[in-house]
Design a protein around this motif. Structure first.
Motif, PDB file in Angstrom:
ATOM      1  N   PRO A 124     -23.370   1.929 -46.966  1.00 13.97           N
ATOM      2  CA  PRO A 124     -22.918   0.997 -47.998  1.00 13.97           C
ATOM      3  C   PRO A 124     -22.599  -0.382 -47.410  1.00 13.97           C
ATOM      4  CG  PRO A 124     -21.234   2.634 -47.534  1.00 13.97           C
ATOM      5  CD  PRO A 124     -22.439   3.017 -46.738  1.00 13.97           C
ATOM      6  N   GLU A 125     -22.693  -1.419 -48.239  1.00 13.30           N
ATOM      7  CA  GLU A 125     -22.418  -2.795 -47.794  1.00 13.30           C
ATOM      8  C   GLU A 125     -20.939  -3.000 -47.481  1.00 13.30           C
ATOM      9  OE1 GLU A 125     -24.542  -5.368 -47.104  1.00 13.30           O
ATOM     10  OE2 GLU A 125     -26.054  -3.802 -47.329  1.00 13.30           O
ATOM     11  N   ALA A 168     -22.531  15.042 -39.377  1.00 12.96           N
ATOM     12  CA  ALA A 168     -21.765  14.228 -40.326  1.00 12.96           C
ATOM     13  C   ALA A 168     -20.683  13.430 -39.605  1.00 12.96           C
ATOM     14  CB  ALA A 168     -21.146  15.126 -41.401  1.00 12.96           C
ATOM     15  N   ILE A 169     -19.991  14.056 -38.660  1.00 11.56           N
ATOM     16  CA  ILE A 169     -18.960  13.348 -37.891  1.00 11.56           C
ATOM     17  C   ILE A 169     -19.597  12.218 -37.086  1.00 11.56           C
ATOM     18  CG2 ILE A 169     -17.335  13.551 -35.958  1.00 11.56           C
ATOM     19  CD1 ILE A 169     -16.697  16.401 -37.026  1.00 11.56           C
ATOM     20  N   LYS A 170     -20.719  12.512 -36.431  1.00 14.30           N
ATOM     21  CA  LYS A 170     -21.411  11.475 -35.655  1.00 14.30           C
ATOM     22  C   LYS A 170     -21.852  10.329 -36.553  1.00 14.30           C
ATOM     23  CE  LYS A 170     -23.158  14.443 -31.967  1.00 14.30           C
ATOM     24  NZ  LYS A 170     -24.362  15.053 -31.370  1.00 14.30           N
ATOM     25  N   SER A 171     -22.360  10.651 -37.740  1.00 14.89           N
ATOM     26  CA  SER A 171     -22.809   9.619 -38.685  1.00 14.89           C
ATOM     27  C   SER A 171     -21.648   8.738 -39.129  1.00 14.89           C
ATOM     28  CB  SER A 171     -23.465  10.245 -39.908  1.00 14.89           C
ATOM     29  OG  SER A 171     -24.678  10.843 -39.577  1.00 14.89           O
ATOM     30  N   LEU A 172     -20.528   9.374 -39.470  1.00 20.60           N
ATOM     31  CA  LEU A 172     -19.347   8.606 -39.882  1.00 20.60           C
ATOM     32  C   LEU A 172     -18.917   7.640 -38.783  1.00 20.60           C
ATOM     33  CD1 LEU A 172     -17.203  11.330 -41.653  1.00 20.60           C
ATOM     34  CD2 LEU A 172     -17.833   9.139 -42.631  1.00 20.60           C
ATOM     35  N   GLU A 175     -21.037   0.542 -36.226  1.00 21.48           N
ATOM     36  CA  GLU A 175     -22.066  -0.475 -36.487  1.00 21.48           C
ATOM     37  C   GLU A 175     -21.543  -1.586 -37.400  1.00 21.48           C
ATOM     38  OE1 GLU A 175     -25.393   1.668 -38.111  1.00 21.48           O
ATOM     39  OE2 GLU A 175     -25.967   2.499 -36.159  1.00 21.48           O
ATOM     40  N   LYS A 176     -20.635  -1.241 -38.294  1.00 23.01           N
ATOM     41  CA  LYS A 176     -20.066  -2.217 -39.224  1.00 23.01           C
ATOM     42  C   LYS A 176     -18.818  -2.896 -38.656  1.00 23.01           C
ATOM     43  CE  LYS A 176     -22.584  -1.830 -43.024  1.00 23.01           C
ATOM     44  NZ  LYS A 176     -23.112  -2.964 -43.764  1.00 23.01           N
ATOM     45  N   ILE A 180     -24.166   7.660 -47.448  1.00 17.83           N
ATOM     46  CA  ILE A 180     -24.592   8.418 -48.623  1.00 17.83           C
ATOM     47  C   ILE A 180     -26.087   8.709 -48.518  1.00 17.83           C
ATOM     48  CG2 ILE A 180     -22.793   7.616 -50.175  1.00 17.83           C
ATOM     49  CD1 ILE A 180     -24.612   5.408 -51.101  1.00 17.83           C
ATOM     50  N   SER A 181     -26.537   9.756 -49.180  1.00 19.07           N
ATOM     51  CA  SER A 181     -27.956  10.115 -49.102  1.00 19.07           C
ATOM     52  C   SER A 181     -28.793   9.143 -49.930  1.00 19.07           C
ATOM     53  CB  SER A 181     -28.176  11.554 -49.571  1.00 19.07           C
ATOM     54  OG  SER A 181     -27.640  11.741 -50.844  1.00 19.07           O
TER      55      SER A 181
END
Length: 105
Positions: free
Chosen positions: A43-44, A74-78, A84-85, A103-104
Motif C-alpha cells: 500500500p502507498e 508473512a513475517i518476512k513480508s511484513l 522498504e517504506k 495485500i494480495s
C-alpha cells in the motif's frame, strides 16, 4: 601382493553418513521447491494501526491466512515491506504504531 582390509564398522558409518546426507538434501530440496514467494501489493500509506494485544505473529497470521502463504513468509513480508517504506519494524510492535500490511493482488 598386499591385501586391502576393509573395516566393516567404517563401511557402516559411511553408509549412515551417506543416508543422512541424502535425507537432508531431499528435505531441503522439497522446502525450497515449494517456497516460491507469492507477490503481494504494497500500500502507498500505512494501512494498519497496531492495537493493544497485537503481536507481529498475530498480524502475520492474518496475512498468511488471507494470502495463502506460510507464517514465516508473512513475517518476512511484513518486515521487508515496512523496511522498504522506511518504517522498520522489529519483533516488538506497539499500540498506535502505523504499519504497512501487504495485500494480495
Amino acid at each position: 601382493m598386499g591385501r586391502i582390509i576393509i573395516d566393516p564398522k567404517i563401511v557402516r558409518i559411511k553408509g549412515w553418513v551417506v543416508l543422512v546426507l541424502m535425507a537432508i538434501s531431499f528435505y531441503v530440496g522439497s522446502i525450497s521447491s515449494g517456497n516460491q514467494e507469492k507477490e503481494l501489493l504494497v500500500p502507498e500509506t500505512p494501512n494498519y494501526t497496531v492495537k493493544q494485544g497485537d503481536t507481529l505473529y498475530k498480524i502475520a497470521k492474518t496475512v498468511s491466512e488471507k494470502n495463502d502463504i506460510g507464517i514465516t513468509e508473512a513475517i518476512k513480508s511484513l518486515k521487508r515491506v515496512n523496511e522498504e517504506k522506511g518504517n522498520k519494524i522489529e519483533a516488538v510492535i506497539y499500540p498506535g504504531q502505523d504499519i504497512y500490511v501487504p495485500i494480495s493482488k
